[in-house]
Design a protein around this motif. Structure first.
Motif, mmCIF file in Angstrom:
data_model
loop_
_atom_site.group_PDB
_atom_site.id
_atom_site.type_symbol
_atom_site.label_atom_id
_atom_site.label_comp_id
_atom_site.label_asym_id
_atom_site.label_seq_id
_atom_site.Cartn_x
_atom_site.Cartn_y
_atom_site.Cartn_z
ATOM 1 N N VAL A 106 0.886 -1.141 -0.169
ATOM 2 C CA VAL A 106 -0.101 0.181 -0.115
ATOM 3 C C VAL A 106 0.739 1.313 0.113
ATOM 4 O O VAL A 106 1.989 1.206 0.238
ATOM 5 N N HIS A 107 0.361 2.189 -0.519
ATOM 6 C CA HIS A 107 0.958 3.862 -0.245
ATOM 7 C C HIS A 107 0.280 4.328 0.986
ATOM 8 O O HIS A 107 -0.456 3.784 1.677
ATOM 9 N N TYR A 108 1.380 5.376 1.253
ATOM 10 C CA TYR A 108 0.928 6.213 2.610
ATOM 11 C C TYR A 108 -0.051 7.383 2.341
ATOM 12 O O TYR A 108 -0.280 7.974 3.222
ATOM 13 N N ALA A 109 -0.736 7.628 1.418
ATOM 14 C CA ALA A 109 -1.549 8.623 0.941
ATOM 15 C C ALA A 109 -2.600 7.981 -0.147
ATOM 16 O O ALA A 109 -2.195 7.561 -1.185
ATOM 17 N N ARG A 110 -3.729 8.600 0.151
ATOM 18 C CA ARG A 110 -4.839 8.296 -0.747
ATOM 19 C C ARG A 110 -4.935 9.168 -2.088
ATOM 20 O O ARG A 110 -5.233 8.918 -2.856
ATOM 21 N N THR A 111 -4.546 10.729 -1.539
ATOM 22 C CA THR A 111 -4.748 11.811 -2.567
ATOM 23 C C THR A 111 -3.609 12.403 -2.460
ATOM 24 O O THR A 111 -2.797 12.587 -1.477
ATOM 25 N N PRO A 112 -3.120 13.408 -3.566
ATOM 26 C CA PRO A 112 -2.313 14.072 -3.510
ATOM 27 C C PRO A 112 -2.101 15.130 -2.452
ATOM 28 O O PRO A 112 -1.028 15.552 -1.567
ATOM 29 N N ALA A 113 -3.137 15.882 -1.946
ATOM 30 C CA ALA A 113 -3.566 16.674 -0.826
ATOM 31 C C ALA A 113 -3.051 15.830 0.444
ATOM 32 O O ALA A 113 -2.609 16.555 1.245
ATOM 33 N N GLN A 114 -3.414 14.612 0.804
ATOM 34 C CA GLN A 114 -3.129 13.978 1.635
ATOM 35 C C GLN A 114 -1.512 13.680 1.857
ATOM 36 O O GLN A 114 -1.046 13.814 2.850
ATOM 37 N N MET A 115 -1.191 13.474 0.607
ATOM 38 C CA MET A 115 0.317 13.299 0.624
ATOM 39 C C MET A 115 1.205 14.256 1.035
ATOM 40 O O MET A 115 2.303 14.265 1.888
ATOM 41 N N LEU A 116 0.823 15.547 0.569
ATOM 42 C CA LEU A 116 1.293 16.673 0.896
ATOM 43 C C LEU A 116 1.246 16.879 2.346
ATOM 44 O O LEU A 116 2.361 17.353 3.020
ATOM 45 N N GLY A 117 0.056 16.607 2.891
ATOM 46 C CA GLY A 117 -0.137 16.744 4.329
ATOM 47 C C GLY A 117 0.640 15.839 5.183
ATOM 48 O O GLY A 117 1.230 16.364 6.338
ATOM 49 N N PHE A 118 0.883 14.729 4.965
ATOM 50 C CA PHE A 118 1.726 13.749 5.642
ATOM 51 C C PHE A 118 3.128 14.343 5.482
ATOM 52 O O PHE A 118 3.891 14.158 6.360
ATOM 53 N N LEU A 119 3.613 14.734 4.564
ATOM 54 C CA LEU A 119 5.037 15.081 4.439
ATOM 55 C C LEU A 119 5.342 16.336 5.092
ATOM 56 O O LEU A 119 6.282 16.593 5.909
ATOM 57 N N GLU A 120 4.237 17.580 4.941
ATOM 58 C CA GLU A 120 4.123 18.655 5.898
ATOM 59 C C GLU A 120 4.595 18.497 7.382
ATOM 60 O O GLU A 120 5.137 19.068 8.120
ATOM 61 N N ALA A 121 3.798 17.337 7.732
ATOM 62 C CA ALA A 121 3.644 17.068 9.429
ATOM 63 C C ALA A 121 5.143 16.497 9.510
ATOM 64 O O ALA A 121 5.324 16.590 10.873
ATOM 65 N N ARG A 122 5.780 16.087 8.826
ATOM 66 C CA ARG A 122 7.111 15.404 9.026
ATOM 67 C C ARG A 122 8.327 16.171 8.800
ATOM 68 O O ARG A 122 9.442 16.133 8.825
ATOM 69 N N MET A 123 8.104 17.623 8.564
ATOM 70 C CA MET A 123 9.131 18.621 8.002
ATOM 71 C C MET A 123 10.062 18.830 9.228
ATOM 72 O O MET A 123 9.455 18.871 10.591
ATOM 73 N N PRO A 124 11.256 18.739 8.984
ATOM 74 C CA PRO A 124 12.311 18.965 10.386
ATOM 75 C C PRO A 124 12.098 20.289 10.797
ATOM 76 O O PRO A 124 12.092 21.278 10.345
ATOM 77 N N GLY A 125 12.127 20.401 12.157
ATOM 78 C CA GLY A 125 12.018 21.582 13.053
ATOM 79 C C GLY A 125 13.530 22.330 13.098
ATOM 80 O O GLY A 125 14.502 21.594 12.698
ATOM 81 N N PRO A 126 13.884 23.220 14.027
ATOM 82 C CA PRO A 126 15.122 23.772 14.288
ATOM 83 C C PRO A 126 16.166 22.642 14.793
ATOM 84 O O PRO A 126 17.257 22.810 14.394
ATOM 85 N N ASP A 127 15.684 21.637 15.285
ATOM 86 C CA ASP A 127 16.679 20.723 15.781
ATOM 87 C C ASP A 127 17.038 19.614 14.638
ATOM 88 O O ASP A 127 17.563 18.654 15.025
ATOM 89 N N GLY A 128 16.456 19.652 13.673
ATOM 90 C CA GLY A 128 16.659 18.653 12.581
ATOM 91 C C GLY A 128 15.606 17.617 12.615
ATOM 92 O O GLY A 128 15.599 16.663 11.696
ATOM 93 N N ASN A 129 14.704 17.735 13.572
ATOM 94 C CA ASN A 129 13.773 16.538 13.478
ATOM 95 C C ASN A 129 12.224 16.994 13.432
ATOM 96 O O ASN A 129 11.844 18.132 13.892
ATOM 97 N N PRO A 130 11.404 16.054 12.889
ATOM 98 C CA PRO A 130 10.038 16.516 12.923
ATOM 99 C C PRO A 130 9.428 16.422 14.632
ATOM 100 O O PRO A 130 9.876 16.034 15.562
ATOM 101 N N ASP A 131 8.430 17.571 14.671
ATOM 102 C CA ASP A 131 7.675 17.587 15.697
ATOM 103 C C ASP A 131 6.747 16.486 15.970
ATOM 104 O O ASP A 131 5.642 16.188 15.065
#
Length: 305
Positions: A106-131
Motif C-alpha cells: 500500500v501507499h501512505y496517502a490516498r490523494t495528493p493533498a493527503q500526501m502533501l499533508g503527510f510530508l508537511e507534518a514530518r518537516m524537520p524543525g530547528p533541531d533537525g527532527n519533525p515535531d
C-alpha cells in the motif's frame, strides 16, 4: 536543502516536500535515491496472454531494472523502516512498459493533498527532527496513512534485495486479445522465497550491505523473480492505494513471467533511462487513482529524476 512547500498541491510541491522531509539534496531523486542498476531478461509464461495483450508481458525481452532503498541518503540498509524498491522496464521499441514496485502493498496517502499533508507534518524543525505532536495529530486525523508503516514495522528486516517481495500498489486495467478488461495488481516474488534477518543480525550488518549482497549474488549466479498478476474481484477498492484488496494474499494470481537478473549495470544507465510509470504499452492502461496521476506527472516533468 530544498525549501519547504507552500501548501499548494502540485506534483512539484509534493516533490519539494519529499526532499525537505528527508533532507534530500538537489540533483538527486526525491524518493528511492540510493540504488543499484541491473540488467537481465524476461521470459513470459504460457498464461500471460490470458491476462493482457501487452507485448511487454507476452514476449521475451531484455530487462533494465533498479533496486533501491527509500529514505535519507545516510540511512543504513538494515533500517527496517525504509521501503525497498524494484523498478524495471520490459519490452523493446514500440511496446515498452515501466513498472514501479516496493516492499509494501500500500501507499501512505490516498490523494495528493493527503500526501502533501503527510510530508508537511514530518518537516524537520530547528533541531533537525519533525515535531512528534504534529505527526501524531495528522496520523490521528488520517489513520489510513499509517497502513504502510504498520506493514513495514510488522516484518523483520530484509536480508537481500534478491529475497524481497515487491508490490505495485496501483490497480492497472489489463486487456487481453479477446477485448476483456479487468484490474490487476503486480506482485514480484523472489523465486527462492523471502530472506530476512533477526534484529541482532541486522544491527551487525554494514550500512550498504544490501547493495554488496546483490552484487555477490549476481556474480555467483542469476537472481530470479516471478512476476505475478493479482486478479480483481467485484467491489475491489481500485481507487484507494492505502488499503489492500480483501484477502489479497490468498486470491487468484497468474504468473505473467520470470524476471532473470544477470548482471550489475552502471548506475548512470538507470539515471539516463528514467523509469516513468506512465510508460505503458497497449494492453495495460493507467490506473484510475489520484496518486498515480500525480506520480505520472512528476516523472513526466522529471521532478523525481
Amino acid at each position: 536543502m530544498p525549501k519547504p512547500p507552500t501548501g499548494t498541491v502540485t506534483p512539484a510541491s509534493i516533490v519539494e516536500a519529499m526532499k525537505a522531509a528527508t533532507h534530500g539534496p538537489s540533483g538527486v531523486r526525491a524518493s528511492f535515491a540510493r540504488g543499484q542498476c541491473v540488467r537481465g531478461t524476461y521470459l513470459p509464461s504460457d498464461r500471460a496472454k490470458e491476462i493482457t495483450k501487452c507485448r511487454s508481458f507476452t514476449t521475451p525481452s531484455r530487462v533494465l531494472g533498479r533496486f533501491t532503498v527509500d529514505g535519507n541518503l545516510g540511512a543504513a540498509d538494515a533500517d527496517r523502516r525504509m521501503l525497498r524498491g524494484f523498478s524495471f522496464r520490459l519490452g523493446s521499441n514500440g511496446h515498452r512498459s515501466d513498472i514501479l514496485t516496493q516492499s509494501a502493498p500500500v501507499h501512505y496517502a490516498r490523494t495528493p493533498a493527503q500526501m502533501l499533508g503527510f510530508l508537511e507534518a514530518r518537516m524537520p524543525g530547528p533541531d533537525g527532527n519533525p515535531d512528534p505532536a504534529k505527526v501524531a495529530a495528522f496520523s490521528a486525523a488520517n489513520p489510513e496513512t499509517l497502513h504502510q508503516a504498520d506493514h513495514v514495522g510488522a516484518r523483520p528486516p530484509t536480508a537481500s534485495f534478491a529475497g524481497t517481495t515487491y508490490w505495485g500498489v496501483h490497480a492497472f486495467p489489463a486487456t487481453n486479445a479477446k477485448g476483456e478488461t479487468r484490474f490487476i495488481k503486480f506482485k514480484v516474488s523472489p523465486v527462492g522465497g523471502d530472506l530476512v534477518l533477526s534484529e541482532d543480525e541486522a544491527r551487525a550488518k554494514p550500512a550498504d550491505f544490501l547493495h554488496d549482497d546483490l552484487k555477490i549474488r549476481i556474480a555467483a549466479g542469476d537472481v530470479r523473480f516471478s512476476l505475478m498478476a493479482l486478479l480483481d474481484r467485484p467491489g475491489d477498492p481500485v481507487m484507494d492505494v492505502t488499503i489492500r484488496w480483501p484477502d489479497e494474499d490468498h486470491r487468484e494470481a497468474v504468473r505473467l513471467g520470470t524476471i532473470v537478473i544477470t548482471r550489475v549495470a552502471p548506475n548512470d544507465a538507470c539515471d539516463t533511462a528514467l523509469f516513468d510509470p506512465a510508460n505503458l504499452a497497449e494492453g495495460i492502461g493507467p490506473p484510475p487513482d489520484e496518486i498515480f496521476a500525480a506520480r505520472s506527472t512528476a516523472y513526466g516533468l522529471k521532478l523525481l529524476a
